[in-house]
Design a protein around this motif. Sequence first.
Motif, short mmCIF file in Angstrom:
data_model
loop_
_atom_site.label_atom_id
_atom_site.label_comp_id
_atom_site.label_asym_id
_atom_site.label_seq_id
_atom_site.Cartn_x
_atom_site.Cartn_y
_atom_site.Cartn_z
N MET A 128 0.84 -1.18 0.00
CA MET A 128 0.00 0.00 0.00
C MET A 128 0.89 1.25 0.00
SD MET A 128 -2.99 1.00 2.66
CE MET A 128 -2.52 2.38 3.64
N GLU A 129 0.66 2.11 -0.94
CA GLU A 129 1.45 3.32 -1.05
C GLU A 129 0.74 4.48 -0.35
OE1 GLU A 129 3.35 5.66 -4.74
OE2 GLU A 129 3.31 3.47 -4.90
N VAL A 130 1.46 5.22 0.46
CA VAL A 130 0.91 6.36 1.19
C VAL A 130 1.28 7.64 0.47
CG1 VAL A 130 0.91 7.57 3.40
CG2 VAL A 130 1.15 5.10 3.36
N THR A 131 0.29 8.50 0.26
CA THR A 131 0.56 9.77 -0.41
C THR A 131 1.20 10.74 0.58
OG1 THR A 131 -1.56 10.78 0.15
CG2 THR A 131 -1.47 9.45 -1.88
N PRO A 132 1.92 11.74 0.08
CA PRO A 132 2.50 12.75 0.98
C PRO A 132 1.44 13.42 1.86
CG PRO A 132 3.51 12.93 -1.18
CD PRO A 132 2.38 11.94 -1.30
N LYS A 133 0.25 13.68 1.31
CA LYS A 133 -0.81 14.32 2.10
C LYS A 133 -1.30 13.40 3.22
CE LYS A 133 -3.48 17.72 3.06
NZ LYS A 133 -2.91 18.93 3.63
N GLU A 134 -1.46 12.11 2.92
CA GLU A 134 -1.87 11.14 3.95
C GLU A 134 -0.83 11.05 5.05
OE1 GLU A 134 -4.52 7.92 1.47
OE2 GLU A 134 -2.33 7.82 1.30
N LEU A 135 0.44 11.06 4.67
CA LEU A 135 1.52 11.01 5.64
C LEU A 135 1.52 12.26 6.51
CD1 LEU A 135 3.94 9.39 6.67
CD2 LEU A 135 5.34 10.55 4.98
N ILE A 157 10.54 5.78 2.33
CA ILE A 157 9.86 7.07 2.39
C ILE A 157 10.34 7.86 1.17
CG2 ILE A 157 9.55 9.23 3.66
CD1 ILE A 157 10.14 7.72 6.22
N SER A 158 9.41 8.29 0.37
CA SER A 158 9.81 8.99 -0.85
C SER A 158 10.46 10.34 -0.51
CB SER A 158 8.59 9.23 -1.76
OG SER A 158 7.72 10.18 -1.17
N GLU A 159 11.26 10.85 -1.43
CA GLU A 159 11.91 12.13 -1.23
C GLU A 159 10.87 13.24 -1.03
OE1 GLU A 159 15.09 15.03 -3.52
OE2 GLU A 159 15.08 12.88 -3.96
#
Length: 44
Positions: free
Chosen positions: A1-8, A40-42
């Motif tokens: 499951m990929e988490v969007t920056p906004k969700e994070l 964690i994406s950049e």
Amino acid sequence: MEVTPKELEISFDSALNESKEEIRVLLLNSFGSILDYNEISEEC
């Protein structure tokens, strides 16, 4: 499951707001390598 920056951001803000004490130091850690871009994406 990929988490969007906004969700994070929402999850992070919620966790900080639940603290009953002032947070002066925060340690961020991953379950794997801190150099692994899949952790964690950049952007996040």
